[in-house]
Design a protein around this motif. Structure first.
Motif, short mmCIF file in Angstrom:
data_model
loop_
_atom_site.label_atom_id
_atom_site.label_comp_id
_atom_site.label_asym_id
_atom_site.label_seq_id
_atom_site.Cartn_x
_atom_site.Cartn_y
_atom_site.Cartn_z
N VAL A 54 0.82 -1.21 0.00
CA VAL A 54 0.00 0.00 0.00
C VAL A 54 0.86 1.26 0.00
CG1 VAL A 54 -1.75 1.28 1.28
CG2 VAL A 54 -1.87 -1.21 1.18
N LEU A 80 -2.10 1.36 12.68
CA LEU A 80 -2.76 0.06 12.66
C LEU A 80 -2.98 -0.35 14.12
CD1 LEU A 80 -0.75 -1.80 9.87
CD2 LEU A 80 -3.02 -0.77 9.68
N GLN A 108 3.06 -10.61 7.65
CA GLN A 108 1.83 -10.82 6.88
C GLN A 108 1.13 -12.10 7.32
OE1 GLN A 108 3.56 -10.78 2.97
NE2 GLN A 108 3.06 -8.63 2.63
N TYR A 129 -4.83 -5.60 7.12
CA TYR A 129 -3.58 -4.90 6.86
C TYR A 129 -2.47 -5.41 7.77
CZ TYR A 129 -6.36 -1.54 4.21
OH TYR A 129 -7.19 -0.96 3.30
N GLY A 174 1.59 -4.17 8.79
CA GLY A 174 2.58 -3.11 8.65
C GLY A 174 3.85 -3.43 9.41
N CYS A 206 -0.85 -5.05 13.06
CA CYS A 206 -1.99 -5.50 12.26
C CYS A 206 -3.17 -4.55 12.47
CB CYS A 206 -2.41 -6.92 12.66
SG CYS A 206 -1.06 -8.12 12.76
N LYS A 259 -8.00 -1.14 9.35
CA LYS A 259 -7.93 0.04 8.48
C LYS A 259 -6.70 0.86 8.86
CE LYS A 259 -11.11 2.86 11.28
NZ LYS A 259 -12.37 3.63 11.23
N VAL A 260 -6.23 1.65 7.90
CA VAL A 260 -5.03 2.46 8.10
C VAL A 260 -5.44 3.85 8.56
CG1 VAL A 260 -2.95 3.39 7.02
CG2 VAL A 260 -3.86 1.18 6.29
N ILE A 293 3.21 -0.74 4.78
CA ILE A 293 1.91 -1.39 4.97
C ILE A 293 1.51 -2.20 3.73
CG2 ILE A 293 -0.55 -0.99 5.36
CD1 ILE A 293 0.13 1.33 7.12
N TYR A 294 0.99 -3.39 4.00
CA TYR A 294 0.46 -4.28 2.96
C TYR A 294 -1.02 -4.55 3.24
CZ TYR A 294 5.35 -5.34 1.90
OH TYR A 294 6.68 -5.26 1.55
N ARG A 295 -1.78 -4.63 2.17
CA ARG A 295 -3.17 -5.09 2.29
C ARG A 295 -3.18 -6.57 1.98
NH1 ARG A 295 -8.63 -3.52 2.17
NH2 ARG A 295 -9.95 -5.09 1.17
#
Length: 575
Positions: free
Chosen positions: A141, A153, A170, A180, A182, A191, A194-195, A225-227
């Motif tokens: 992201v 997060l 992850q 998410y 991060g 975790c 929403k961000v 951050i990863y979705r």
């Protein structure tokens, strides 16, 4: 030096064929290496181009003359076959055991990666630009600001200052159903659903992962951050919310549970879903109303009612209870209560050295976790345990006399060692359980387990023989030489964490924050407590061992009562 050279010269004069053969082999090997470097770069696809072809090198075997295409293709296949025989790469196996959501995706025929099962995932590990979309299990992201007072997060968090990788972060977040994941400071994983932070430039997420040097893991107060692309909505696993019980309606609902909504066709999933989205740790069902909030003095969850008081079936789910106007059904969501997560060193060095003393296996690490959350200050250690430091106990590296930590872990029991402390909390645990816990730690790590071979071998009897007397002498020494000792039984702390931990914080000379203690109750286990002693197929204690341990229990019980303290809990008493 001249003689060996002369012999070589004479050898090749007599054997010129061998000389030219060696030269030919050398040139052939160099050519194959050159070709191999081109093939590894992906230039056998037939689509290689010059500068305009996506930055790929031109295939040296691609003919510019259209009439030579067939011959070049045949030559390419022949060379590729030779290369595969000469430079055969080791076979790389995919991750053998993946998270549940990944297995479901594969079973449903969902495309997980581009080339092989882990290709999409491996691309996600590289810290790609947020504009690039991954076809696999995670999408990068971007880089975001993370404020320690208000996290970007707000779910659970994990720390590993030695082996953190993007995959581990992850994987941990996905297994708990978060959307998410991060990474921050190279070793911290957060975790959330929403961000809630500002996006910044990629250059600010410039720290490498501690366990994966080629990947970016955020920066100082910056999150990469990863979705997480979960296979379907049920992978968020709201069904895993923890049932807390039935409770009487608080006097002031709006103050105790500030987020409220009326939901048609109420169900547990809908209420938990809403409160999770609102980043609240409690989901409270009251008929067709859903309330969200955190445990506070207005709604502490310390006085549960009989569950039949909350009997009011949900309209959609007949097997679920949705509570009513007077009695509320409470669930704990996956949202982490961050009111007690901030920790730091003491603002000024303390002149008092306060011990957290225990026999090994009596729950010292767990008690440290609780004290750090309850006080907001790091604990120290008489020793240095790198594994605990890597897991987030930052006071582990400080010298125990530094004065920067709220208390110091120690297992020491000699007169000189005990008198070095001004006061101490003495943790005592049932020796039958403490010995097994320490044996597990000794042969399985801090949260692991010893193998059956260790239990059934000579290690266990020898261990009990040496360690059981130490269990008693440790307590007796602290009662005798300790200047100011506060005794805490591990079993009492488990039973009544709030009041026991409150007394510990007061003993350490700090003001008690009830909201902070209530926060600790919601995440008391942390990541440092063994989930429970693994059930053995037999009782490892022989009658002779029990007879010896029972004598030690009685000795400790007498010593405690002589100090006008309560004796050992009933569960310690002889079997």
């Amino acid at each position: 030096m001249a003689r060996p050279l002369l012999k070589i010269q004479r050898y090749f004069r007599r054997k010129p064929v061998r000389f030219f053969s060696l030269i030919l082999l050398y040139l052939t090997a160099g050519s194959l290496v050159f070709l191999h470097s081109g093939f590894v770069g992906g230039n056998f696809s037939g689509s290689g181009s010059g500068a305009g072809g996506g930055g790929r090198r031109r295939d040296p075997l691609v003919a510019t003359d259209p009439g030579a295409g067939k011959a070049a293709s045949t030559a390419r296949q022949e060379v590729a076959g030779a290369m595969s025989r000469v430079f055969r790469e080791p076979r790389r196996h995919g991750r053998r055991y993946g998270p549940a959501w990944m297995k479901r995706a594969r079973q449903d025929g969902q495309k997980v990666g581009g080339r092989g099962g882990d290709a999409g995932w491996n691309r996600a590990l590289k810290g790609r630009n947020g504009k690039d979309a991954d076809d696999g299990r995670a999408k990068y992201v971007g880089c975001y600001v993370d404020d320690i007072q208000k996290r970007a997060l707000r779910g659970v968090s994990f720390f590993d200052y030695k082996k953190m990788t993007v995959f581990r972060c992850q994987d941990n977040c996905a297994e708990r159903g978060y959307l998410y994941a991060g990474l921050e400071f190279g070793a911290e994983c957060y975790c959330g659903h929403k961000v809630q932070g500002a996006n910044v430039t990629e250059s600010e997420c410039n720290m490498e992962c501690k366990g994966e040097r080629s990947s970016a893991c955020g920066g100082a107060n910056r999150l990469s951050i990863y979705r997480l692309e979960l296979s379907h909505e049920s992978a968020r696993r709201y069904g895993s919310a923890i049932f807390k019980g039935c409770f009487l309606k608080p006097d002031n609902v709006s103050l105790a549970l500030p987020v409220t909504a009326v939901i048609q066709n109420m169900s547990v999933d809908k209420c938990v879903d809403m409160c999770t989205e609102k980043e609240q740790s409690l989901a409270v069902l009251a008929g067709d109303r859903c309330h969200c909030g955190f445990p506070t003095s207005h709604f502490s969850l310390h006085e549960p009612e009989e569950e039949n008081m909350c009997l009011h079936r949900c309209h959609v789910e007949e097997l679920e209870s949705c509570g009513n106007d007077q009695y509320f059904v409470v669930y704990q969501t996956q949202v982490q209560d961050n009111r007690c997560m901030d920790r730091r060193f003491l603002p000024s060095r303390s002149k008092l050295l306060q011990a957290l003393a225990s026999f090994p296996g009596a729950g010292n690490t767990w008690a440290r976790h609780l004290i750090e959350l309850a006080t907001g200050f790091y604990s120290g250690s008489y020793y240095f345990d790198g594994s605990l430091y890597n897991k987030g106990f930052k006071g582990e590296r400080d010298h125990w006399r530094s004065g920067r930590t709220i208390c110091i872990k120690t297992h020491e029991s000699g007169k000189k060692e005990i008198e070095a402390f001004d006061s101490g909390i003495l943790m005592i645990r049932n020796p039958y359980k403490a010995l097994m816990a320490e044996f597990n730690r000794k042969y399985g790590g801090h949260i692991g387990f010893a193998s059956q071979a260790h239990w059934k071998g000579k290690e266990w009897p020898e261990f009990v023989k040496n360690y059981a007397p130490w269990w008693a002498s440790h307590t007796l020494d602290w009662l005798r030489y300790g200047r100011h000792v506060h005794v805490v039984h591990f079993e009492d702390l488990k039973r009544d964490l709030f009041s026991q931990l409150k007394a510990m914080v007061l003993f350490l000379g700090l003001v008690v924050s009830e909201d902070r203690l209530l926060c600790v109750e919601g995440q008391k286990d942390g990541n440092f407590k063994r989930s429970g002693l693994r059930k053995l197929e037999y009782d490892p204690y022989t009658p002779e061992m029990c007879a010896d341990i029972n004598k030690l229990i009685r000795t400790v019980d007498v010593a405690l009562r002589a100090k006008n303290m309560s004796g050992v809990p009933m569960e310690y008493m002889p079997r």
